[in-house]
Design a protein around this motif. Structure first.
Motif, mmCIF file in Angstrom:
data_model
loop_
_atom_site.group_PDB
_atom_site.id
_atom_site.type_symbol
_atom_site.label_atom_id
_atom_site.label_comp_id
_atom_site.label_asym_id
_atom_site.label_seq_id
_atom_site.Cartn_x
_atom_site.Cartn_y
_atom_site.Cartn_z
ATOM 1 N N PHE A 127 0.921 -1.114 -0.117
ATOM 2 C CA PHE A 127 0.050 -0.118 -0.136
ATOM 3 C C PHE A 127 0.977 1.412 -0.174
ATOM 4 O O PHE A 127 0.474 2.199 -0.822
ATOM 5 C CB PHE A 127 -0.862 0.011 1.254
ATOM 6 C CG PHE A 127 -1.629 1.204 1.407
ATOM 7 C CD1 PHE A 127 -2.415 1.707 0.447
ATOM 8 C CD2 PHE A 127 -1.289 2.259 2.247
ATOM 9 C CE1 PHE A 127 -3.236 2.967 0.505
ATOM 10 C CE2 PHE A 127 -1.798 3.519 2.438
ATOM 11 C CZ PHE A 127 -2.989 3.942 1.639
ATOM 12 N N GLU A 128 1.803 1.090 0.810
ATOM 13 C CA GLU A 128 2.980 2.588 0.700
ATOM 14 C C GLU A 128 3.460 2.842 -0.375
ATOM 15 O O GLU A 128 3.447 4.118 -1.081
ATOM 16 C CB GLU A 128 3.831 2.252 1.945
ATOM 17 C CG GLU A 128 4.755 3.257 2.031
ATOM 18 C CD GLU A 128 6.113 3.292 3.036
ATOM 19 O OE1 GLU A 128 6.981 3.928 2.718
ATOM 20 O OE2 GLU A 128 5.765 2.272 3.884
ATOM 21 N N ASN A 129 3.909 1.773 -1.206
ATOM 22 C CA ASN A 129 4.452 2.118 -2.402
ATOM 23 C C ASN A 129 3.379 2.404 -3.481
ATOM 24 O O ASN A 129 3.642 3.548 -4.394
ATOM 25 C CB ASN A 129 5.311 0.803 -3.053
ATOM 26 C CG ASN A 129 6.408 0.550 -2.218
ATOM 27 O OD1 ASN A 129 7.093 1.726 -1.739
ATOM 28 N ND2 ASN A 129 7.001 -0.508 -2.239
ATOM 29 N N GLU A 130 2.253 2.044 -3.421
ATOM 30 C CA GLU A 130 1.045 2.350 -4.353
ATOM 31 C C GLU A 130 0.444 3.902 -3.965
ATOM 32 O O GLU A 130 0.652 4.574 -5.121
ATOM 33 C CB GLU A 130 -0.154 1.175 -4.190
ATOM 34 C CG GLU A 130 -1.340 1.681 -4.812
ATOM 35 C CD GLU A 130 -2.650 0.703 -4.215
ATOM 36 O OE1 GLU A 130 -3.301 0.616 -5.230
ATOM 37 O OE2 GLU A 130 -2.854 0.709 -2.961
ATOM 38 N N TYR A 131 0.500 4.099 -2.705
ATOM 39 C CA TYR A 131 -0.061 5.576 -2.257
ATOM 40 C C TYR A 131 1.184 6.496 -2.929
ATOM 41 O O TYR A 131 0.945 7.635 -3.314
ATOM 42 C CB TYR A 131 -0.173 5.511 -0.846
ATOM 43 C CG TYR A 131 -1.148 6.633 -0.302
ATOM 44 C CD1 TYR A 131 -2.052 7.020 -1.132
ATOM 45 C CD2 TYR A 131 -0.633 7.417 0.567
ATOM 46 C CE1 TYR A 131 -2.841 8.181 -0.623
ATOM 47 C CE2 TYR A 131 -1.134 8.470 1.084
ATOM 48 C CZ TYR A 131 -2.434 9.051 0.482
ATOM 49 O OH TYR A 131 -3.191 10.015 0.900
ATOM 50 N N ARG A 132 2.412 6.156 -2.483
ATOM 51 C CA ARG A 132 3.394 7.063 -2.877
ATOM 52 C C ARG A 132 3.499 7.302 -4.553
ATOM 53 O O ARG A 132 3.860 8.531 -4.946
ATOM 54 C CB ARG A 132 4.809 6.439 -2.467
ATOM 55 C CG ARG A 132 5.909 7.291 -2.588
ATOM 56 C CD ARG A 132 7.251 6.697 -1.990
ATOM 57 N NE ARG A 132 7.140 6.313 -0.657
ATOM 58 C CZ ARG A 132 7.569 7.403 0.340
ATOM 59 N NH1 ARG A 132 7.915 8.442 -0.075
ATOM 60 N NH2 ARG A 132 7.542 7.104 1.631
ATOM 61 N N SER A 133 3.381 6.240 -5.280
ATOM 62 C CA SER A 133 3.220 6.410 -6.685
ATOM 63 C C SER A 133 2.221 7.158 -7.117
ATOM 64 O O SER A 133 2.151 7.934 -8.011
ATOM 65 C CB SER A 133 3.326 5.288 -7.602
ATOM 66 O OG SER A 133 2.115 4.389 -7.264
ATOM 67 N N PHE A 134 1.016 7.256 -6.451
ATOM 68 C CA PHE A 134 -0.255 8.127 -6.712
ATOM 69 C C PHE A 134 0.248 9.608 -6.429
ATOM 70 O O PHE A 134 -0.099 10.485 -7.348
ATOM 71 C CB PHE A 134 -1.373 7.669 -5.911
ATOM 72 C CG PHE A 134 -2.519 6.799 -6.640
ATOM 73 C CD1 PHE A 134 -3.202 7.106 -8.014
ATOM 74 C CD2 PHE A 134 -2.186 5.705 -6.368
ATOM 75 C CE1 PHE A 134 -3.878 6.255 -8.254
ATOM 76 C CE2 PHE A 134 -3.220 4.535 -6.998
ATOM 77 C CZ PHE A 134 -3.774 5.011 -8.056
ATOM 78 N N LEU A 135 1.018 9.955 -5.621
ATOM 79 C CA LEU A 135 1.114 11.145 -5.102
ATOM 80 C C LEU A 135 2.256 11.780 -5.984
ATOM 81 O O LEU A 135 2.006 12.874 -6.562
ATOM 82 C CB LEU A 135 1.768 11.388 -3.424
ATOM 83 C CG LEU A 135 0.716 10.773 -2.462
ATOM 84 C CD1 LEU A 135 1.327 10.678 -1.259
ATOM 85 C CD2 LEU A 135 -0.418 11.847 -2.593
ATOM 86 N N GLU A 136 3.211 10.706 -6.395
ATOM 87 C CA GLU A 136 4.211 11.300 -7.328
ATOM 88 C C GLU A 136 3.441 11.418 -8.799
ATOM 89 O O GLU A 136 3.916 12.674 -9.420
ATOM 90 C CB GLU A 136 5.115 10.281 -7.521
ATOM 91 C CG GLU A 136 6.212 10.149 -5.893
ATOM 92 C CD GLU A 136 7.271 9.070 -6.086
ATOM 93 O OE1 GLU A 136 7.003 7.844 -6.960
ATOM 94 O OE2 GLU A 136 7.920 9.022 -5.094
ATOM 95 N N LYS A 137 2.790 10.675 -9.164
ATOM 96 C CA LYS A 137 1.958 10.742 -10.429
ATOM 97 C C LYS A 137 1.038 12.216 -10.562
ATOM 98 O O LYS A 137 1.129 12.785 -11.537
ATOM 99 C CB LYS A 137 1.077 9.557 -10.820
ATOM 100 C CG LYS A 137 0.202 9.712 -11.903
ATOM 101 C CD LYS A 137 -0.812 8.397 -11.919
ATOM 102 C CE LYS A 137 -1.750 8.546 -12.956
ATOM 103 N NZ LYS A 137 -2.568 7.335 -13.175
ATOM 104 N N PHE A 138 0.560 12.441 -9.496
ATOM 105 C CA PHE A 138 -0.130 13.662 -9.544
ATOM 106 C C PHE A 138 0.661 14.957 -9.127
ATOM 107 O O PHE A 138 0.139 15.772 -8.720
ATOM 108 C CB PHE A 138 -1.450 13.625 -8.542
ATOM 109 C CG PHE A 138 -2.552 12.531 -9.126
ATOM 110 C CD1 PHE A 138 -3.564 13.476 -9.942
ATOM 111 C CD2 PHE A 138 -2.541 11.129 -9.360
ATOM 112 C CE1 PHE A 138 -4.438 12.722 -10.847
ATOM 113 C CE2 PHE A 138 -3.635 10.682 -9.930
ATOM 114 C CZ PHE A 138 -4.534 11.280 -10.781
ATOM 115 N N ASP A 139 1.915 14.717 -9.033
ATOM 116 C CA ASP A 139 2.767 15.928 -8.546
ATOM 117 C C ASP A 139 2.409 16.481 -7.343
ATOM 118 O O ASP A 139 2.512 17.546 -7.089
ATOM 119 C CB ASP A 139 2.853 16.867 -9.788
ATOM 120 C CG ASP A 139 4.393 17.709 -9.655
ATOM 121 O OD1 ASP A 139 5.230 17.387 -9.196
ATOM 122 O OD2 ASP A 139 4.139 18.943 -10.092
#
Length: 150
Positions: A127-139
């Motif tokens: 979950f942590e990596n998934e959530y982190r990737s969303f935050l990065e994707k949306f800058d």
């Protein structure tokens, strides 16, 4: 009459990301959340997740703020969990905050597919990596001091 389409992919987790939503009871929880969404004059497009977090894809009514919407879901489901302690015996609460990401209508099918595939997806990614990737994707800048802290 106003016409709107406010598509949001919402992600929120259990307190400390603990696995406290039993798979055997998730359908009942999802149906309950669907009722909350409907009562908020919004439309639940897709819902899914695993034992430590939930993804919602909704068309949010324009009169409701995203923060109030998520707060109402968390408060109502917390009461639901207390009333159904036998089905959710380990639930301790929801984690702080949420992720809310807006999408255009052209991305609708991709978001639905992503949410439907959560169980398989999380065999390979936390979950942590998934959530982190969303935050990065949306800058969205991540403040590591507060990231996933309850």
């Amino acid at each position: 009459m106003s016409y709107t389409k406010n598509l949001f992919h919402i992600i929120f987790r259990t307190k400390n990301s603990k696995y406290t939503i039993p798979e055997s009871s998730e359908k009942e929880l999802y149906n309950y959340i669907g009722g909350i969404v409907k009562n908020k004059k919004s439309f639940l497009i897709e819902i899914g997740g695993i034992q430590n977090h939930i993804h919602l894809f909704v068309d949010l009514h324009p009169s409701i703020s995203l923060s109030d919407f998520v707060k109402d879901i968390k408060v109502s489901t917390s009461i639901f969990f207390k009333q159904n302690k036998d089905k959710f015996p380990n639930f301790e609460g929801w984690g702080e905050g949420f992720g809310g990401f807006s999408y255009s209508f052209s991305h609708k099918d991709n978001v639905i597919k992503y949410i439907k595939n959560q169980k398989e997806h999380h065999k390979a990614i936390s979950f942590e990596n998934e959530y982190r990737s969303f935050l990065e994707k949306f800058d969205i800048n991540i403040n590591e001091q507060y990231f996933l802290k309850d």
